[in-house]
Design an enzyme around this catalytic site. Structure first.
Site, short mmCIF file in Angstrom:
data_model
loop_
_atom_site.label_atom_id
_atom_site.label_comp_id
_atom_site.label_asym_id
_atom_site.label_seq_id
_atom_site.Cartn_x
_atom_site.Cartn_y
_atom_site.Cartn_z
N ILE A 1 0.84 -1.20 0.00
CA ILE A 1 0.00 0.00 0.00
C ILE A 1 0.87 1.25 0.00
CG2 ILE A 1 -1.76 1.29 1.26
CD1 ILE A 1 -2.80 -1.36 2.37
N LEU B 1 1.31 3.25 8.20
CA LEU B 1 0.97 1.95 7.63
C LEU B 1 1.79 0.81 8.23
CD1 LEU B 1 0.83 2.87 3.81
CD2 LEU B 1 -1.04 2.91 5.46
N GLU C 1 2.42 -5.33 11.71
CA GLU C 1 2.37 -6.78 11.49
C GLU C 1 0.91 -7.10 11.19
OE1 GLU C 1 4.82 -8.77 11.30
OE2 GLU C 1 6.47 -7.64 12.19
N SER D 1 -8.32 -1.74 10.37
CA SER D 1 -8.69 -2.98 9.71
C SER D 1 -10.13 -3.38 10.04
CB SER D 1 -7.75 -4.11 10.15
OG SER D 1 -8.21 -5.37 9.72
N TYR E 1 -4.42 -9.74 16.27
CA TYR E 1 -4.19 -8.70 15.26
C TYR E 1 -5.33 -7.68 15.29
CZ TYR E 1 -4.41 -6.41 10.72
OH TYR E 1 -4.52 -5.46 9.73
#
Length: 377
Positions: free
Chosen positions: A12, A78, A81, A125, A185
């Site tokens: 990205i 950005l 992990e 996310s 995550y």
């Protein structure tokens, strides 16, 4: 403007840097060239090498932040992990990169009132939602709890209404959905996002947390075995290896093409907004994993056997699709690339590289050894 992109040598970040350069911005890339993502490559792409300032460093290093931060009006954070499954056993690493690295940024900003930073954009996310939004015939829109392993072992994969336990229909998830991450995550992304929005308000730095769905396209890592089923399936299909699909193959994702992701991110950089917001970035499409596997296999001549195994991983969600109303209203964002077209572009690009299979097999063994992968993968 002078713009700092952490993780800017990645998929990205590189695409974003090109777009920002075309608009006349100056770009600094901060990246540690993590081998899991970049393999043996330790350089920017040739077209960026002469156009951006590269800082080789790690966001976990306070000195790197302190020496790189001055002079930048915008930060696009950005660096992260990103492996859902890996996060369940590499817990400390995910905490250090995704949370401690961002904490250092705000620690430094809080110590200097004249820092000059005017905007921050962080890559959040869809994983923060967990299962996300569903429609129950009796109770309307609901948000199911993470699925139970014992039920998945019996082939019961669909989330149920938290009130009446009836199987529900997946619907687009809005930004108002509760946080219910089912992986570490997702939890790190939730806290990183909240950190960004909180300090954005406290420090008066308008900030965006972009809740990216499943980003794909030419240039993504084909070597990282922990993220990207398109990369994994394309590697398998090119050598005619079996493509084993988890659960019953009906699980689905919102695959958003890289060009659309870049447009949404650039819109945040240039936005006149004075407050801080979380915004979904998706494709307005839902595609099942079985559809993906079959399409990839067809493209490469149908040499692989595509089969459902019933295996499942802890931390995976069943369905995912973003509600884009806020992105439309706030950013003027509308996805332009249909999955069929984007997939064709990605596969044509992937075809030019050598398949990489060993890492994927290793990642499955790691999860199985830790009790996080159940059934025949």
């Amino acid at each position: 403007m002078n713009i700092l992109i952490t993780g800017g040598a990645g998929f990205i970040g590189s695409c974003l840097a090109r777009s920002l350069l075309q608009q006349g911005h100056s770009v600094t890339v901060l990246d540690n060239f993590n081998p899991q993502i970049h393999g043996s490559n330790t350089e920017l792409t040739a077209d960026l090498r002469q156009s951006v300032r590269l800082v080789r460093g790690d966001v976990r290093d306070r000195k790197v932040w302190a020496s790189t931060l001055p002079g930048h009006e915008v930060i696009v954070n950005l660096a992260a992990e990103t492996g859902t499954g890996q996060s369940m056993y590499e817990v400390a690493k995910y905490e250090q990169v995704n949370l401690a690295g961002t904490a250092l940024l705000y620690d430094l900003l809080g110590r200097k009132a004249d820092h000059g930073v005017e905007r921050i954009v962080v890559a959040s996310s869809r994983a923060i939602y967990g299962e996300g939004a569903y429609q129950c015939p009796q109770h309307g829109q609901v948000y199911p709890q993470p699925r139970v392993s014992s039920e998945k072992r019996n082939g019961l994969f669909d989330p149920v209404c938290p009130v009446c336990a009836v199987i529900c229909l997946s619907v687009p998830t809005p930004e108002t959905a509760p946080f219910q991450p089912s992986s570490f995550y997702g939890l790190t992304k939730q806290v990183q996002e909240q950190m960004t929005l909180l300090f954005g308000e406290v420090f008066g730095i308008p900030s965006f947390a972009l809740r990216y769905q499943n980003v794909y396209g030419p240039g993504q890592s084909l070597k990282n075995p922990y993220t990207g089923i398109l990369a994994i399936f394309s590697n398998l299909a090119r050598v005619g290896a079996d493509i084993n699909v988890f659960e019953d193959g009906e699980e689905s994702r919102d695959f958003v093409y890289i060009d659309d992701v870049v447009r949404a991110t650039v819109a945040c950089v240039n936005s006149p907004e004075k407050r801080s917001y979380a915004v979904n970035v998706g494709s307005n499409e839902r595609t099942s994993v079985m559809q993906v596997a079959q399409a990839v296999n067809r493209y490469f001549g149908g040499k692989s056997k595509v089969q459902v195994t019933g295996a499942f991983r802890e931390g995976d969600i069943r369905h995912g699709m973003a509600d884009l109303e806020r992105a439309r209203a706030m950013l003027g964002f509308e996805p332009r690339v249909k999955f069929e077209d984007g997939l064709r572009s990605f596969l044509a690009w992937a075809e030019e590289s050598e398949p990489e299979l060993s890492g994927y097999e290793r990642s499955l063994e790691e999860m199985k050894d830790r009790g996080l992968l159940h059934g025949r993968a």
